[in-house]
Write an enzyme that holds these catalytic residues in place. Structure first.
Site, PDB file in Angstrom:
ATOM      1  N   SER A   1      46.997  42.333  44.679  1.00 42.51           N
ATOM      2  CA  SER A   1      47.238  41.220  45.582  1.00 42.51           C
ATOM      3  C   SER A   1      48.565  40.597  45.179  1.00 42.51           C
ATOM      4  O   SER A   1      49.491  41.321  44.802  1.00 42.51           O
ATOM      5  CB  SER A   1      46.071  40.219  45.506  1.00 42.51           C
ATOM      6  OG  SER A   1      46.171  39.265  46.547  1.00 42.51           O
TER       7      SER A   1
ATOM      8  N   HIS B   1      45.607  43.017  49.338  1.00 42.45           N
ATOM      9  CA  HIS B   1      45.194  41.899  50.183  1.00 42.45           C
ATOM     10  C   HIS B   1      46.292  41.561  51.188  1.00 42.45           C
ATOM     11  O   HIS B   1      47.211  40.803  50.893  1.00 42.45           O
ATOM     12  CB  HIS B   1      44.893  40.660  49.330  1.00 42.45           C
ATOM     13  CG  HIS B   1      43.692  40.818  48.475  1.00 42.45           C
ATOM     14  ND1 HIS B   1      43.471  40.062  47.366  1.00 42.45           N
ATOM     15  CD2 HIS B   1      42.632  41.656  48.562  1.00 42.45           C
ATOM     16  CE1 HIS B   1      42.326  40.407  46.801  1.00 42.45           C
ATOM     17  NE2 HIS B   1      41.807  41.379  47.513  1.00 42.45           N
TER      18      HIS B   1
ATOM     19  N   ASP C   1      38.526  38.984  43.409  1.00 47.54           N
ATOM     20  CA  ASP C   1      38.157  40.269  44.006  1.00 47.54           C
ATOM     21  C   ASP C   1      38.379  41.404  43.003  1.00 47.54           C
ATOM     22  O   ASP C   1      39.361  41.422  42.279  1.00 47.54           O
ATOM     23  CB  ASP C   1      39.003  40.511  45.255  1.00 47.54           C
ATOM     24  CG  ASP C   1      38.556  41.726  46.039  1.00 47.54           C
ATOM     25  OD1 ASP C   1      37.358  42.052  46.006  1.00 47.54           O
ATOM     26  OD2 ASP C   1      39.414  42.343  46.695  1.00 47.54           O
TER      27      ASP C   1
END
Length: 186
Positions: free
Chosen positions: A10, A37, A128
């Protein structure tokens, strides 16, 4: 049997991701799956990685057969999951406010491919990947995370360490070396 390498990234993770992809030799037998992401935003990640690496890179397609020596990127606004021999895409509920998210990929890989899976969590600003990493190691796979001091946003690798305690965190360069070595077999 070829390794299954799943990578989550991310905010701040593009540089480390490119180091890993650049390190993969053209003889790599692993199948590599990447979740970044990006939400619904357009992504040029396959093009960027194609220019930097030695393996074919493309957005994953629903129902696509998994091939060794290929890199698959989760397309915008789709979770990528693995089933035996194929990729599944869906627009299911967001995980940790993200779609695509790492946990669906990691958990499905762990359940389907067990000890063949290598999970990698890079820089990112949420949690995540932590549950997915736990599933990978619980099924006999290997968990690797980016060094917390090096990560621009250490929340994702830190959450993976807190949740599962995978191997000691590694710098981007060491991660690239380790993943490249694993891509020819464990």
């Amino acid at each position: 049997m070829s390794p299954i390498i799943v990578i989550a990234t991310s905010a701040g993770g593009l540089g480390p991701l490119m180091r890993i992809v650049e390190a993969l030799p053209s003889t790599c037998r692993a199948s590599v799956f990447i979740v970044q992401h990006i939400g619904t935003h357009r992504s040029d990640l396959p093009d960027i990685l194609t220019q930097r690496g030695n393996l074919p890179v493309a957005f994953a397609r629903h129902g696509e057969a998994i091939e060794s020596g290929h890199i698959y990127v989760a397309p915008p606004d789709h979770h990528m999951r693995l089933r035996f021999g194929a990729i599944s895409l869906d627009r299911g509920v967001k995980f940790h406010f993200a779609r695509p998210a790492a946990d669906p990929l990691f958990i499905s890989a762990a359940k389907t491919y067990g000890e063949r899976v290598v999970g990698v969590v890079l820089s990112g600003a949420n949690i995540d990947g932590a549950e997915g990493m736990r599933a990978i190691t619980a099924h006999g796979g290997l968990g690797l995370v980016q060094d917390l001091e090096e990560a621009e946003h250490p929340e994702m690798p830190s959450a993976a360490v807190r949740r599962d305690h995978p191997e000691a965190p590694l710098t981007s360069d060491r991660l690239a070396e380790r993943v490249a070595a694993l891509c020819v077999g464990r």
